[in-house]
Write a protein that holds these residues in place. Structure first.
Motif, short mmCIF file in Angstrom:
data_model
loop_
_atom_site.label_atom_id
_atom_site.label_comp_id
_atom_site.label_asym_id
_atom_site.label_seq_id
_atom_site.Cartn_x
_atom_site.Cartn_y
_atom_site.Cartn_z
N ASN A 46 -3.52 5.14 -4.02
CA ASN A 46 -2.73 4.81 -2.82
C ASN A 46 -3.56 4.10 -1.75
OD1 ASN A 46 -0.31 5.93 -3.77
ND2 ASN A 46 -0.94 8.00 -3.15
N LEU A 47 -4.85 4.22 -1.86
CA LEU A 47 -5.74 3.57 -0.90
C LEU A 47 -5.60 2.05 -0.93
CD1 LEU A 47 -8.16 4.24 1.09
CD2 LEU A 47 -9.66 3.70 -0.83
N PHE A 48 -5.18 1.50 -2.08
CA PHE A 48 -5.12 0.05 -2.27
C PHE A 48 -3.72 -0.53 -2.00
CE2 PHE A 48 -8.20 1.98 -5.15
CZ PHE A 48 -9.37 1.39 -4.69
N VAL A 49 -2.80 0.33 -1.58
CA VAL A 49 -1.43 -0.12 -1.28
C VAL A 49 -1.36 -0.57 0.18
CG1 VAL A 49 0.99 0.54 -1.17
CG2 VAL A 49 -0.46 1.45 -3.00
N PHE A 50 -0.91 -1.79 0.39
CA PHE A 50 -0.82 -2.33 1.74
C PHE A 50 0.21 -1.56 2.57
CE2 PHE A 50 1.33 -5.48 4.59
CZ PHE A 50 0.31 -5.57 5.53
N PRO A 51 -0.18 -1.00 3.73
CA PRO A 51 0.73 -0.21 4.58
C PRO A 51 1.58 -1.13 5.47
CG PRO A 51 -1.46 -0.19 5.53
CD PRO A 51 -1.57 -0.98 4.26
N ARG A 52 2.57 -1.74 4.89
CA ARG A 52 3.35 -2.77 5.59
C ARG A 52 3.95 -2.27 6.90
NH1 ARG A 52 5.72 -7.68 4.17
NH2 ARG A 52 4.79 -7.51 2.09
N ASN A 53 4.36 -1.01 6.96
CA ASN A 53 4.99 -0.49 8.18
C ASN A 53 4.06 -0.53 9.39
OD1 ASN A 53 7.39 0.03 6.88
ND2 ASN A 53 6.87 2.17 6.39
N TYR A 81 2.18 -2.94 10.13
CA TYR A 81 1.99 -4.33 10.55
C TYR A 81 3.33 -5.07 10.71
CZ TYR A 81 -2.86 -3.42 9.32
OH TYR A 81 -4.13 -2.89 9.26
N LYS A 82 4.39 -4.35 10.93
CA LYS A 82 5.72 -4.97 10.97
C LYS A 82 5.88 -5.94 12.15
CE LYS A 82 7.60 -0.80 13.16
NZ LYS A 82 8.60 0.30 13.02
N ASP A 83 5.07 -5.80 13.18
CA ASP A 83 5.15 -6.71 14.33
C ASP A 83 4.17 -7.88 14.23
OD1 ASP A 83 7.12 -5.12 15.50
OD2 ASP A 83 5.63 -3.84 16.48
N TRP A 84 3.44 -7.97 13.14
CA TRP A 84 2.46 -9.03 12.96
C TRP A 84 3.10 -10.23 12.27
CZ3 TRP A 84 -3.32 -7.75 12.06
CH2 TRP A 84 -3.71 -6.71 12.90
N LYS A 85 2.41 -11.36 12.35
CA LYS A 85 2.88 -12.57 11.68
C LYS A 85 2.37 -12.58 10.23
CE LYS A 85 2.73 -17.63 11.96
NZ LYS A 85 2.19 -18.80 12.74
N PHE A 86 3.30 -12.81 9.27
CA PHE A 86 2.94 -12.86 7.86
C PHE A 86 2.91 -14.31 7.39
CE2 PHE A 86 3.83 -8.49 8.30
CZ PHE A 86 3.31 -7.82 7.19
N ILE A 87 1.80 -14.70 6.73
CA ILE A 87 1.66 -16.06 6.21
C ILE A 87 1.38 -15.97 4.71
CG2 ILE A 87 0.36 -18.21 6.35
CD1 ILE A 87 -0.40 -17.45 9.21
N ASP A 88 2.32 -16.45 3.91
CA ASP A 88 2.19 -16.38 2.45
C ASP A 88 1.45 -17.62 1.94
OD1 ASP A 88 2.50 -16.14 -0.30
OD2 ASP A 88 4.49 -15.24 -0.14
#
Length: 230
Positions: A210-217, A219-226
């Motif tokens: 679980n340490l390697f799972v990105f905690p998306r919640n 960073y929900k207010d951050w800008k995501f760039i794919d």
């Protein structure tokens, strides 16, 4: 090895009984002695290389094996670039935290959270575009000749790139403990540039997936760039 020594001994015995000019005899004996010294030296080098490869493999597998490992690192690239942080490995999975970014890599996707910009960059797990140094430090363990010595109370394992190898890494010097073969320090030569990595707080095992799972919640207010299609 034994059979070769037997033949050399037999050859010397024959020389003793054959009537040759004394000068010629001395030359032949000298050539045989030189050949014997070469054989012994080659045997010693082979044993040294086997020991070096075995110990390096054990140290390498402790870091990158399926059991997982964590360590703190301090990087210095000839004084131009310095950074430090903590990294966790488990097979193909990684997580690291340094002075400017938190990164999660679950083996398929890598998420890089840049704290100052409040941006999350998304990459393929194996992409060299994650940062400008990723592609420079990849290497194949079979592309090197290995040797081992003692230095500062540790084993010093030196890897020198073979002539026909095409990787960017030319030399690796790895200091590991004599007990447990834990990594302590690395010196890596890329082209003509040396990088020094000092390692501390090294631990093996006990790494939760679980340490390697990105905690998306978080960073929900951050800008995501794919960046996966770039």
């Amino acid at each position: 090895m034994r059979s070769l020594l037997f033949y050399l001994f037999t050859f010397l015995t024959l020389i003793y009984f054959v009537s040759l000019h004394p000068v010629m005899r001395r030359k032949i004996v000298l050539l045989v002695i030189l050949a014997l010294q070469t054989v012994v030296l080659c045997a010693q080098q082979t044993a040294n290389e086997k020991q070096a490869r075995r110990i390096f493999n054990q140290a390498y597998n402790q870091v990158f094996g399926e059991q997982g490992a964590t360590l703190h690192y301090d990087v210095n690239i000839i004084g131009i670039y310095k950074t430090s942080g903590t990294i966790w490995y488990k097979g193909k999975k990684q997580k690291f935290v340094d002075e400017r970014v938190n990164t999660w890599n679950d083996g398929q996707t890598a998420y890089m959270a840049f704290r100052k910009k409040k941006e999350v960059h998304i990459h393929h797990a194996n992409s060299d575009k994650k940062d400008k140094y990723s592609g420079k430090f990849k290497f194949n363990l079979d592309d090197f000749d290995y040797s081992i010595a003692e230095d500062d109370g540790m084993f010093l394992i030196t890897l020198k790139q073979k002539k026909k190898a095409k990787g960017t890494i030319k030399v690796v010097k790895a200091w590991v403990t004599k007990k447990g073969y834990e990594p302590v320090r690395l010196r890596i030569k890329v082209s003509i540039i040396w990088t020094t990595v000092t390692i501390s707080d090294f631990k093996v095992g006990g790494i939760d997936d679980n340490l390697f799972v990105f905690p998306r919640n978080q960073y929900k207010d951050w800008k995501f760039i794919d960046k996966r299609n770039e």
